[in-house]
Design a protein around this motif. Sequence first.
Motif, PDB file in Angstrom:
ATOM      1  N   SER A 101       0.852  -1.193   0.000  1.00 40.44           N
ATOM      2  CA  SER A 101       0.000   0.000   0.000  1.00 40.44           C
ATOM      3  C   SER A 101       0.887   1.240   0.000  1.00 40.44           C
ATOM      4  O   SER A 101       1.531   1.561   1.008  1.00 40.44           O
ATOM      5  N   ASN A 111      -5.028   5.251  -0.606  1.00 37.83           N
ATOM      6  CA  ASN A 111      -5.831   5.031  -1.804  1.00 37.83           C
ATOM      7  C   ASN A 111      -5.126   4.217  -2.884  1.00 37.83           C
ATOM      8  O   ASN A 111      -5.786   3.645  -3.750  1.00 37.83           O
ATOM      9  N   LEU A 112      -3.811   4.152  -2.827  1.00 39.49           N
ATOM     10  CA  LEU A 112      -3.041   3.551  -3.915  1.00 39.49           C
ATOM     11  C   LEU A 112      -2.296   2.311  -3.426  1.00 39.49           C
ATOM     12  O   LEU A 112      -1.632   2.349  -2.379  1.00 39.49           O
ATOM     13  N   THR A 123      -3.695  -0.313  -8.223  1.00 39.57           N
ATOM     14  CA  THR A 123      -5.106  -0.059  -7.894  1.00 39.57           C
ATOM     15  C   THR A 123      -5.216   1.255  -7.124  1.00 39.57           C
ATOM     16  O   THR A 123      -4.470   1.511  -6.178  1.00 39.57           O
ATOM     17  N   TYR A 124      -6.185   2.065  -7.561  1.00 41.71           N
ATOM     18  CA  TYR A 124      -6.454   3.328  -6.876  1.00 41.71           C
ATOM     19  C   TYR A 124      -7.920   3.375  -6.496  1.00 41.71           C
ATOM     20  O   TYR A 124      -8.795   3.193  -7.343  1.00 41.71           O
ATOM     21  N   ASN A 125      -8.207   3.586  -5.222  1.00 45.45           N
ATOM     22  CA  ASN A 125      -9.579   3.676  -4.708  1.00 45.45           C
ATOM     23  C   ASN A 125      -9.948   5.142  -4.488  1.00 45.45           C
ATOM     24  O   ASN A 125      -9.270   5.854  -3.743  1.00 45.45           O
TER      25      ASN A 125
END
Length: 331
Positions: A278, A282-283, A328-330
């Motif tokens: 992580s 977010n990323l 992955t970006y949330n």
Amino acid sequence: TAYYVDTEYDMGDLLVQAAFRLEDYSDGNTTSDFKVAGRYSISNLATLRGGYSTGFRAPTPGQSNYTGVTTSFDGVTGMQVLEGTVRPTDPVALAMGGAALVPEDATNMSFGLTTSMLSGLNLSFDYYQIDIAKKIIKSRALAVPEGVVTEYTELAFYSNALDTKTSGFDLVANYTIGSTNVSLALNHNETEVTGQYQVGGQDPVSQGTMDNLELNLPKDRLVSTVTHTFSDALSAMVRINYYGESWDERGTYSTVSADNTKDKIEAAMFMDVEVDYSISDNLSLVIGANNALNQFPTQIATRAGQGMPYPRRSPLGYHGGMMFTRLTYNF
């Protein structure tokens, strides 16, 4: 047109369920099916569950109506001949013993348990059996009998050809200790052809097709996964996949079946790995490999000349290992 009703009643430790369904089709087929099921909790130790139901699958439009005809040449006379697949209700198919398709019928039975008797351990076991009657299968090329006036020499069409029984069990265990989670999933599955309905005095399904239903896929599968969390930002996963042996149509591989018509596809085991980092809240970045040890299925010598030495169906795949990166970006 369909009508259905479903009800369940909760009596504390015991939950019971019953359902009924009626369906009517414009082609004249009608079916009715039911389900009874229950679940019983033994204090906080375990939960028992089970069910019995009937089911159906209606013929698809393609199975009922598909026609595809090809022109080939007779090896003896050199004359052009017609062969291919026609709909089951084609006049020639009817003359050969074909008939309009009806829905497949099934009975399903299952029972099992779940338990968490040990701290951190979740365990479940389920046994199931599915009996299918009048399974729809495309026939082999059937010789057109004498007396049937047609330009065809051989024809295939769909029919309600087989009865089959599939049975097996699932065992799933999940154990967490500290920052490590270990999971195990085992499936054993067997399919048996229990009957065949003749068409005009001929068996519509070849022995090879029935062998494929029974033997062409592994009966055993095992997946074991270990995940360890090193910190809030870093974790790693290792997964071991195991598939039991299966059999493919006869080649020239050294180990063959007792009837000398099939090749043995050896059991296969391969490993997947992933590292998850992580970068921020977010990323996240994942680096991993599927089939990290680059395993391949058993080769079959007779397929090598076609540029494809591997069996037609293999859960291991034909492409070896693959590395990947996933970002992955949330939002």
